[in-house]
Structure formats: C-alpha cells, structure tokens
Design a protein around this motif. Sequence first.
Motif, PDB file in Angstrom:
ATOM      1  N   PHE A   1      41.758  50.146  39.201  1.00  0.00           N
ATOM      2  CA  PHE A   1      40.317  50.346  39.037  1.00  0.00           C
ATOM      3  C   PHE A   1      39.593  50.391  40.381  1.00  0.00           C
ATOM      4  CE2 PHE A   1      41.468  48.662  34.819  1.00  0.00           C
ATOM      5  CZ  PHE A   1      40.938  49.690  34.039  1.00  0.00           C
ATOM      6  N   HIS A   2      40.096  49.639  41.350  1.00  0.00           N
ATOM      7  CA  HIS A   2      39.510  49.704  42.687  1.00  0.00           C
ATOM      8  C   HIS A   2      39.811  51.055  43.336  1.00  0.00           C
ATOM      9  CE1 HIS A   2      38.296  48.571  46.723  1.00  0.00           C
ATOM     10  NE2 HIS A   2      39.470  48.997  47.154  1.00  0.00           N
ATOM     11  N   ARG A   3      41.052  51.486  43.222  1.00  0.00           N
ATOM     12  CA  ARG A   3      41.476  52.736  43.866  1.00  0.00           C
ATOM     13  C   ARG A   3      40.834  53.960  43.218  1.00  0.00           C
ATOM     14  NH1 ARG A   3      46.324  52.119  42.824  1.00  0.00           N
ATOM     15  NH2 ARG A   3      46.539  53.534  41.042  1.00  0.00           N
ATOM     16  N   GLN A   4      40.818  54.005  41.905  1.00  0.00           N
ATOM     17  CA  GLN A   4      40.345  55.190  41.192  1.00  0.00           C
ATOM     18  C   GLN A   4      38.828  55.286  41.121  1.00  0.00           C
ATOM     19  OE1 GLN A   4      43.532  56.987  41.121  1.00  0.00           O
ATOM     20  NE2 GLN A   4      42.349  57.819  39.417  1.00  0.00           N
ATOM     21  N   TYR A   5      38.162  54.129  41.001  1.00  0.00           N
ATOM     22  CA  TYR A   5      36.729  54.163  40.717  1.00  0.00           C
ATOM     23  C   TYR A   5      35.893  53.351  41.703  1.00  0.00           C
ATOM     24  CZ  TYR A   5      38.671  56.029  36.434  1.00  0.00           C
ATOM     25  OH  TYR A   5      39.372  56.797  35.534  1.00  0.00           O
ATOM     26  N   GLY A   6      36.533  52.771  42.710  1.00  0.00           N
ATOM     27  CA  GLY A   6      35.794  52.049  43.734  1.00  0.00           C
ATOM     28  C   GLY A   6      35.166  50.748  43.277  1.00  0.00           C
ATOM     29  N   MET A   7      35.662  50.169  42.200  1.00  0.00           N
ATOM     30  CA  MET A   7      35.085  48.908  41.716  1.00  0.00           C
ATOM     31  C   MET A   7      35.276  47.810  42.752  1.00  0.00           C
ATOM     32  SD  MET A   7      36.063  48.807  37.658  1.00  0.00           S
ATOM     33  CE  MET A   7      35.911  50.293  36.651  1.00  0.00           C
ATOM     34  N   GLN A   8      34.228  47.024  42.950  1.00  0.00           N
ATOM     35  CA  GLN A   8      34.270  45.890  43.861  1.00  0.00           C
ATOM     36  C   GLN A   8      34.826  44.684  43.109  1.00  0.00           C
ATOM     37  OE1 GLN A   8      30.468  45.271  45.762  1.00  0.00           O
ATOM     38  NE2 GLN A   8      30.091  47.465  45.922  1.00  0.00           N
ATOM     39  N   VAL A   9      35.911  44.132  43.609  1.00  0.00           N
ATOM     40  CA  VAL A   9      36.619  43.066  42.907  1.00  0.00           C
ATOM     41  C   VAL A   9      36.123  41.713  43.376  1.00  0.00           C
ATOM     42  CG1 VAL A   9      38.881  42.054  42.444  1.00  0.00           C
ATOM     43  CG2 VAL A   9      38.638  44.549  42.633  1.00  0.00           C
ATOM     44  N   ALA A  10      35.872  40.830  42.425  1.00  0.00           N
ATOM     45  CA  ALA A  10      35.468  39.455  42.713  1.00  0.00           C
ATOM     46  C   ALA A  10      36.436  38.512  42.014  1.00  0.00           C
ATOM     47  CB  ALA A  10      34.041  39.196  42.243  1.00  0.00           C
ATOM     48  N   ALA A  11      36.856  37.463  42.714  1.00  0.00           N
ATOM     49  CA  ALA A  11      37.783  36.472  42.169  1.00  0.00           C
ATOM     50  C   ALA A  11      37.503  35.142  42.858  1.00  0.00           C
ATOM     51  CB  ALA A  11      39.229  36.900  42.396  1.00  0.00           C
ATOM     52  N   SER A  12      38.114  34.089  42.368  1.00  0.00           N
ATOM     53  CA  SER A  12      37.911  32.785  42.999  1.00  0.00           C
ATOM     54  C   SER A  12      38.469  32.799  44.419  1.00  0.00           C
ATOM     55  CB  SER A  12      38.586  31.682  42.188  1.00  0.00           C
ATOM     56  OG  SER A  12      39.994  31.739  42.341  1.00  0.00           O
ATOM     57  N   ALA A  13      37.897  31.956  45.258  1.00  0.00           N
ATOM     58  CA  ALA A  13      38.339  31.883  46.653  1.00  0.00           C
ATOM     59  C   ALA A  13      39.808  31.485  46.740  1.00  0.00           C
ATOM     60  CB  ALA A  13      37.469  30.888  47.421  1.00  0.00           C
ATOM     61  N   GLU A  14      40.290  30.691  45.792  1.00  0.00           N
ATOM     62  CA  GLU A  14      41.693  30.282  45.824  1.00  0.00           C
ATOM     63  C   GLU A  14      42.617  31.430  45.432  1.00  0.00           C
ATOM     64  OE1 GLU A  14      44.575  26.615  44.429  1.00  0.00           O
ATOM     65  OE2 GLU A  14      42.746  26.987  43.265  1.00  0.00           O
ATOM     66  N   ALA A  15      42.254  32.160  44.398  1.00  0.00           N
ATOM     67  CA  ALA A  15      43.136  33.202  43.868  1.00  0.00           C
ATOM     68  C   ALA A  15      43.048  34.509  44.645  1.00  0.00           C
ATOM     69  CB  ALA A  15      42.818  33.454  42.397  1.00  0.00           C
ATOM     70  N   ALA A  16      41.927  34.743  45.323  1.00  0.00           N
ATOM     71  CA  ALA A  16      41.713  36.043  45.977  1.00  0.00           C
ATOM     72  C   ALA A  16      42.842  36.450  46.926  1.00  0.00           C
ATOM     73  CB  ALA A  16      40.373  36.040  46.703  1.00  0.00           C
ATOM     74  N   PRO A  17      43.333  35.556  47.806  1.00  0.00           N
ATOM     75  CA  PRO A  17      44.421  35.983  48.701  1.00  0.00           C
ATOM     76  C   PRO A  17      45.699  36.360  47.960  1.00  0.00           C
ATOM     77  CG  PRO A  17      43.366  33.985  49.526  1.00  0.00           C
ATOM     78  CD  PRO A  17      42.859  34.204  48.132  1.00  0.00           C
ATOM     79  N   TRP A  18      45.961  35.725  46.834  1.00  0.00           N
ATOM     80  CA  TRP A  18      47.158  36.052  46.059  1.00  0.00           C
ATOM     81  C   TRP A  18      47.046  37.456  45.481  1.00  0.00           C
ATOM     82  CZ3 TRP A  18      46.462  31.018  42.759  1.00  0.00           C
ATOM     83  CH2 TRP A  18      46.563  29.906  43.613  1.00  0.00           C
ATOM     84  N   ILE A  19      45.828  37.828  45.067  1.00  0.00           N
ATOM     85  CA  ILE A  19      45.591  39.171  44.528  1.00  0.00           C
ATOM     86  C   ILE A  19      45.683  40.202  45.642  1.00  0.00           C
ATOM     87  CG2 ILE A  19      43.861  40.637  43.418  1.00  0.00           C
ATOM     88  CD1 ILE A  19      42.830  37.954  42.095  1.00  0.00           C
ATOM     89  N   GLU A  20      45.089  39.881  46.785  1.00  0.00           N
ATOM     90  CA  GLU A  20      45.096  40.816  47.909  1.00  0.00           C
ATOM     91  C   GLU A  20      46.506  41.078  48.426  1.00  0.00           C
ATOM     92  OE1 GLU A  20      40.872  40.455  50.106  1.00  0.00           O
ATOM     93  OE2 GLU A  20      42.208  38.758  50.447  1.00  0.00           O
ATOM     94  N   ASN A  21      47.350  40.054  48.377  1.00  0.00           N
ATOM     95  CA  ASN A  21      48.717  40.176  48.894  1.00  0.00           C
ATOM     96  C   ASN A  21      49.747  40.434  47.805  1.00  0.00           C
ATOM     97  OD1 ASN A  21      47.891  39.598  51.591  1.00  0.00           O
ATOM     98  ND2 ASN A  21      47.800  37.420  51.070  1.00  0.00           N
ATOM     99  N   ALA A  22      49.293  40.476  46.546  1.00  0.00           N
ATOM    100  CA  ALA A  22      50.221  40.606  45.419  1.00  0.00           C
ATOM    101  C   ALA A  22      51.348  39.585  45.558  1.00  0.00           C
ATOM    102  CB  ALA A  22      50.781  42.022  45.314  1.00  0.00           C
ATOM    103  N   ASP A  23      50.958  38.334  45.749  1.00  0.00           N
ATOM    104  CA  ASP A  23      51.911  37.244  45.964  1.00  0.00           C
ATOM    105  C   ASP A  23      52.578  36.880  44.635  1.00  0.00           C
ATOM    106  OD1 ASP A  23      53.147  34.711  46.365  1.00  0.00           O
ATOM    107  OD2 ASP A  23      51.808  34.303  48.053  1.00  0.00           O
TER     108      ASP A  23
END
Length: 254
Positions: free
Chosen positions: A92-114
Amino acid sequence: MHCLYSVMIRVDDAIYMVGSGKHGAQLSHATDCNVFVLDGGGGEYALIDAGGGVEPERIVANIQRIGIKPEQIRYLLLTHAHGDHAAGAAYFHRQYGMQVAASAEAAPWIENADREKVSLNAAIRAGVYPADYEYAPCPVTRYLAEHDEVVIGDTVLRVLDTPGHARGHIGFLIERDGRKLLFGGDSVFAGGKVVIQNIWDCSIQDYAATVAKMQQLRIDSLYPGHGIFLAEEAWKHIDQAHGYFERLEIPPNL
C-alpha cells in the motif's frame, strides 16, 4: 490468483470493513486480518491495518466498491507488526503512497522486516504461514506512543498502548457523540476471547493489564483484528475477558 469479486461491509458511520481472512468474514485473502477504512471527513481517509500482503488487490477492489480511490487514502495505521496485520503495508505504501504509522517499538521491525521480532519465523515453523511467505520492509512515517493523537480530516484517533498479544501493540480510540469506538487489533474479541500464543512477544501479564485498561474505558463499539465486530455494548465482552484475568484464569482463545 483469486477472482477479484469485491465486497465490503459498512460497520458504522464512515467505517467500512474491506478485508477479512479465514478467522473473520473472508472478504479477502485467508491470511488477512480485519482491515478497515475510516472516512475521517474533509476528504481524508485512513486504512486500519494492512492484511497479510497476499493478493492485496482484493482489498483494493473492496475499497473501490465504497467509491473511494486507494490513492485518496493518505494514512495506514497499524495496530501491530505481525504478518497478518502489517505484511501488506509495503504494497500500500509502494502502490498508493500511504503514510504508515505504527508504535515506536514496532516501527523498526516493520521497516527492517525483522522476521524474528515480528514472530514470523515462529509462525512459519508452526504452519501458520507457508514457508515462502514474504514480509517486505516498509518505511514508517510516524512513530506513535500512548496518548498521541492522529487526526484524519475531522476525526481524532487517540493512541492506546495495548500490549499482551504482541509487543508494540496499540489501539486507536475515537470518541464521538458520547460514544467510544475502538480499533482494537488483537486485544479483545467478541465473547471476551483473546489470542495468546507461544511466541516471544506475547505476555499474559501485559495482556491482563491491557484488558483492565480497556475495561475502565467502557467501549461502545469494538472493531477487532479478527472475527465479528461489536456495534454496541462492546464493554460487556471486555468485562468477560477482564473477569477471567481477575480470577487468575486465561480467557478462551479465539
């Protein structure tokens, strides 16, 4: 590829369910959680959770059925980082430019696909996802914390820390017309059920504290990550889960 037959469910004024998998209404791919669109007013929209990232076009077709173009949805709000809720975010970010919001703890895991931090490797070993399941990294625009406010048009969503099912789990609370509506992710479900799993980021003690917090709020409408939504008197179902924890018991699993 599944036939892109589209369907959506209007669950409240300006709230639509556009995705739901095998543990719900089966509106989209089996790996999807419940995915909601919020019409915040003023021409602004948000997607609540992203689904599992398999055949996300089915969610897109359901969004279009409402009469909304996916390009109009500016924000994607994630309750937590598990695959069925967040693996679709990159699409959804790639196709439609949606700005993603997540908790400060989880955000790095999403960004790194940990894969360890989001408990994906454990889930694959358990057969929850196939061995070739993909979780693509996704930029997170906003790191959220307890009491933060996310403004979508004329609608304000307040962030609640709700760990237990997962670390970095949050909910999004709307208060309007004297009622409280909660996008609860995988916190509490209809019938006072929960989802406790043998994974590193699931904590019974944190879960009990989260349910106690929710019980104090007296939620009217609950839009959970799986199963049916609760249009009225959701607090009764939260009371059920709270009662189990107060008796030092575990509520039934979804």
